[in-house]
Design a protein around this motif. Sequence first.
Motif, PDB file in Angstrom:
ATOM      1  N   HIS A   1       0.833  -1.208   0.000  1.00  0.00           N
ATOM      2  CA  HIS A   1       0.000   0.000   0.000  1.00  0.00           C
ATOM      3  C   HIS A   1       0.866   1.256   0.000  1.00  0.00           C
ATOM      4  CE1 HIS A   1      -3.357   2.664   0.977  1.00  0.00           C
ATOM      5  NE2 HIS A   1      -2.619   3.154   1.954  1.00  0.00           N
ATOM      6  N   GLY A   2       1.922   1.256   0.825  1.00  0.00           N
ATOM      7  CA  GLY A   2       2.786   2.425   0.899  1.00  0.00           C
ATOM      8  C   GLY A   2       3.485   2.722  -0.408  1.00  0.00           C
ATOM      9  N   ASP A   3       3.962   1.668  -1.088  1.00  0.00           N
ATOM     10  CA  ASP A   3       4.630   1.869  -2.377  1.00  0.00           C
ATOM     11  C   ASP A   3       3.645   2.360  -3.440  1.00  0.00           C
ATOM     12  OD1 ASP A   3       7.210   1.326  -1.639  1.00  0.00           O
ATOM     13  OD2 ASP A   3       7.164  -0.780  -2.230  1.00  0.00           O
ATOM     14  N   GLN A   4       2.410   1.894  -3.385  1.00  0.00           N
ATOM     15  CA  GLN A   4       1.410   2.387  -4.338  1.00  0.00           C
ATOM     16  C   GLN A   4       1.162   3.870  -4.130  1.00  0.00           C
ATOM     17  OE1 GLN A   4      -2.172   0.111  -4.804  1.00  0.00           O
ATOM     18  NE2 GLN A   4      -1.085  -1.807  -5.139  1.00  0.00           N
ATOM     19  N   ARG A   5       1.167   4.290  -2.883  1.00  0.00           N
ATOM     20  CA  ARG A   5       0.981   5.722  -2.605  1.00  0.00           C
ATOM     21  C   ARG A   5       2.169   6.537  -3.105  1.00  0.00           C
ATOM     22  NH1 ARG A   5      -2.873   7.948   1.894  1.00  0.00           N
ATOM     23  NH2 ARG A   5      -4.714   7.136   0.864  1.00  0.00           N
ATOM     24  N   LYS A   6       3.370   6.017  -2.920  1.00  0.00           N
ATOM     25  CA  LYS A   6       4.549   6.724  -3.434  1.00  0.00           C
ATOM     26  C   LYS A   6       4.502   6.800  -4.960  1.00  0.00           C
ATOM     27  CE  LYS A   6       7.598   4.274  -1.011  1.00  0.00           C
ATOM     28  NZ  LYS A   6       8.910   3.808  -0.502  1.00  0.00           N
ATOM     29  N   LEU A   7       4.039   5.736  -5.590  1.00  0.00           N
ATOM     30  CA  LEU A   7       3.910   5.736  -7.043  1.00  0.00           C
ATOM     31  C   LEU A   7       2.891   6.777  -7.492  1.00  0.00           C
ATOM     32  CD1 LEU A   7       4.524   4.602  -9.830  1.00  0.00           C
ATOM     33  CD2 LEU A   7       2.886   2.752  -9.371  1.00  0.00           C
TER      34      LEU A   7
ATOM     35  N   ASP B   1      -4.581  14.299  -0.432  1.00  0.00           N
ATOM     36  CA  ASP B   1      -5.605  13.938   0.540  1.00  0.00           C
ATOM     37  C   ASP B   1      -5.050  12.862   1.473  1.00  0.00           C
ATOM     38  OD1 ASP B   1      -7.919  13.463   1.939  1.00  0.00           O
ATOM     39  OD2 ASP B   1      -9.199  13.202   0.198  1.00  0.00           O
ATOM     40  N   GLU B   2      -4.642  13.285   2.682  1.00  0.00           N
ATOM     41  CA  GLU B   2      -4.036  12.399   3.680  1.00  0.00           C
ATOM     42  C   GLU B   2      -2.948  11.513   3.075  1.00  0.00           C
ATOM     43  OE1 GLU B   2      -6.403  10.849   6.953  1.00  0.00           O
ATOM     44  OE2 GLU B   2      -8.178  11.463   5.848  1.00  0.00           O
ATOM     45  N   PRO B   3      -1.872  12.124   2.609  1.00  0.00           N
ATOM     46  CA  PRO B   3      -0.848  11.387   1.862  1.00  0.00           C
ATOM     47  C   PRO B   3      -0.138  10.289   2.637  1.00  0.00           C
ATOM     48  CG  PRO B   3      -0.099  13.602   2.395  1.00  0.00           C
ATOM     49  CD  PRO B   3      -1.552  13.553   2.713  1.00  0.00           C
ATOM     50  N   THR B   4      -0.128  10.389   3.970  1.00  0.00           N
ATOM     51  CA  THR B   4       0.607   9.376   4.737  1.00  0.00           C
ATOM     52  C   THR B   4      -0.307   8.310   5.341  1.00  0.00           C
ATOM     53  OG1 THR B   4       0.513  10.672   6.795  1.00  0.00           O
ATOM     54  CG2 THR B   4       2.377  11.066   5.321  1.00  0.00           C
ATOM     55  N   ALA B   5      -1.601   8.369   5.066  1.00  0.00           N
ATOM     56  CA  ALA B   5      -2.529   7.394   5.649  1.00  0.00           C
ATOM     57  C   ALA B   5      -2.199   5.981   5.177  1.00  0.00           C
ATOM     58  CB  ALA B   5      -3.970   7.743   5.271  1.00  0.00           C
ATOM     59  N   GLY B   6      -2.117   5.048   6.105  1.00  0.00           N
ATOM     60  CA  GLY B   6      -1.874   3.648   5.762  1.00  0.00           C
ATOM     61  C   GLY B   6      -0.428   3.306   5.500  1.00  0.00           C
ATOM     62  N   MET B   7       0.459   4.281   5.632  1.00  0.00           N
ATOM     63  CA  MET B   7       1.885   4.018   5.400  1.00  0.00           C
ATOM     64  C   MET B   7       2.572   3.541   6.667  1.00  0.00           C
ATOM     65  SD  MET B   7       3.435   6.915   2.904  1.00  0.00           S
ATOM     66  CE  MET B   7       3.146   6.865   1.143  1.00  0.00           C
ATOM     67  N   SER B   8       3.633   2.761   6.484  1.00  0.00           N
ATOM     68  CA  SER B   8       4.437   2.352   7.626  1.00  0.00           C
ATOM     69  C   SER B   8       5.284   3.532   8.092  1.00  0.00           C
ATOM     70  CB  SER B   8       5.357   1.190   7.240  1.00  0.00           C
ATOM     71  OG  SER B   8       6.371   1.642   6.349  1.00  0.00           O
ATOM     72  N   VAL B   9       5.816   3.421   9.300  1.00  0.00           N
ATOM     73  CA  VAL B   9       6.647   4.489   9.862  1.00  0.00           C
ATOM     74  C   VAL B   9       7.849   4.775   8.961  1.00  0.00           C
ATOM     75  CG1 VAL B   9       8.109   5.125  11.825  1.00  0.00           C
ATOM     76  CG2 VAL B   9       5.933   3.979  12.222  1.00  0.00           C
ATOM     77  N   ASP B  10       8.403   3.740   8.330  1.00  0.00           N
ATOM     78  CA  ASP B  10       9.576   3.911   7.473  1.00  0.00           C
ATOM     79  C   ASP B  10       9.236   4.606   6.156  1.00  0.00           C
ATOM     80  OD1 ASP B  10      11.165   2.653   9.337  1.00  0.00           O
ATOM     81  OD2 ASP B  10      10.968   0.673   8.420  1.00  0.00           O
ATOM     82  N   GLU B  11       7.992   4.462   5.699  1.00  0.00           N
ATOM     83  CA  GLU B  11       7.607   5.013   4.399  1.00  0.00           C
ATOM     84  C   GLU B  11       7.200   6.478   4.468  1.00  0.00           C
ATOM     85  OE1 GLU B  11       5.733   1.076   2.198  1.00  0.00           O
ATOM     86  OE2 GLU B  11       4.567   2.093   3.737  1.00  0.00           O
ATOM     87  N   VAL B  12       6.708   6.909   5.623  1.00  0.00           N
ATOM     88  CA  VAL B  12       6.180   8.269   5.755  1.00  0.00           C
ATOM     89  C   VAL B  12       7.207   9.354   5.404  1.00  0.00           C
ATOM     90  CG1 VAL B  12       5.348   9.975   7.442  1.00  0.00           C
ATOM     91  CG2 VAL B  12       4.334   7.687   7.365  1.00  0.00           C
ATOM     92  N   PRO B  13       8.470   9.270   5.884  1.00  0.00           N
ATOM     93  CA  PRO B  13       9.421  10.362   5.601  1.00  0.00           C
ATOM     94  C   PRO B  13       9.660  10.622   4.117  1.00  0.00           C
ATOM     95  CG  PRO B  13      10.249   8.975   7.366  1.00  0.00           C
ATOM     96  CD  PRO B  13       9.053   8.272   6.795  1.00  0.00           C
ATOM     97  N   VAL B  14       9.592   9.578   3.276  1.00  0.00           N
ATOM     98  CA  VAL B  14       9.838   9.762   1.840  1.00  0.00           C
ATOM     99  C   VAL B  14       8.812  10.720   1.248  1.00  0.00           C
ATOM    100  CG1 VAL B  14       9.918   8.638  -0.420  1.00  0.00           C
ATOM    101  CG2 VAL B  14      10.926   7.508   1.573  1.00  0.00           C
TER     102      VAL B  14
END
Length: 253
Positions: free
Chosen positions: A151-157, A173-186
């Motif tokens: 899910h996090g990689d799909q959001r980054k894509l 629209d809530e860009p970090t929702a559902g992301m892991s702690v490691d994915e949010v900073p990117v």
Amino acid sequence: MTAPSLATRDLTIRFGGHVAVNAVTAEFYPGTLTVIVGPNGAGKTTYFNLVSGQLPATSGSVFVGGQDVTRLGPARRTRLGVGRAFQLTNLFPHLTVLENVRLAVQSRAGIGMSMLSLWFGHKEVIQRAEHYLERVSMSGKRASLVGTLSHGDQRKLEVAILLALEPSILMFDEPTAGMSVDEVPVVLDLIHQVKAERNRTVLLVEHKMDVVRQLADRIVVLHNGTLVADGQPAEVMQSKIVQEAYLGTPEPA
């Protein structure tokens, strides 16, 4: 004074007897990141849907670059520079990560899908797509099928695709929702970079107040579909309505 790149005038939508967005008037300017906050059901995502053209307004108007776009659909608004991420998953799951971004680059360049266009400028298109994948730290997954991504990689894509469309107005629209702690900073770093360029208008719906504090130049507060506060972060966060409704009333010292 700089003209607003985006404006709404008395923007309203009703669903039966329920007014989801109630006569919201606001202006948004290049070089400014505005965070829209409010409790669940406040009308934040519905307001985004009205601005991007996903929903037709019951009354009121939307202006992009001074042009009335109220009656235009989302595709026309995209061509005028309105870019939106995270409202829906608009990815092609059976194509690779690189192919998804390449399609966005081709769309921005106005290159169709004829056999001639597949060859014309192919190298440059691929290079541009690779550039946006690098920006979201996904170059290593360029050959992966999108349907296999987390899910996090799909959001980054989705962020890479949005950037590849080169909009002048970016809506997250809530860009970090559902992301892991490691994915949010990117993703937060990317939004910081876009903000630092100071040449685009950025709107962000966000619940996490630490993210709001990091990013906001300005905060708009919606409550029951109505705009109840709009101003500098320090000023808005100290207002009584925000303290009580959204941040919790601070305990006395």
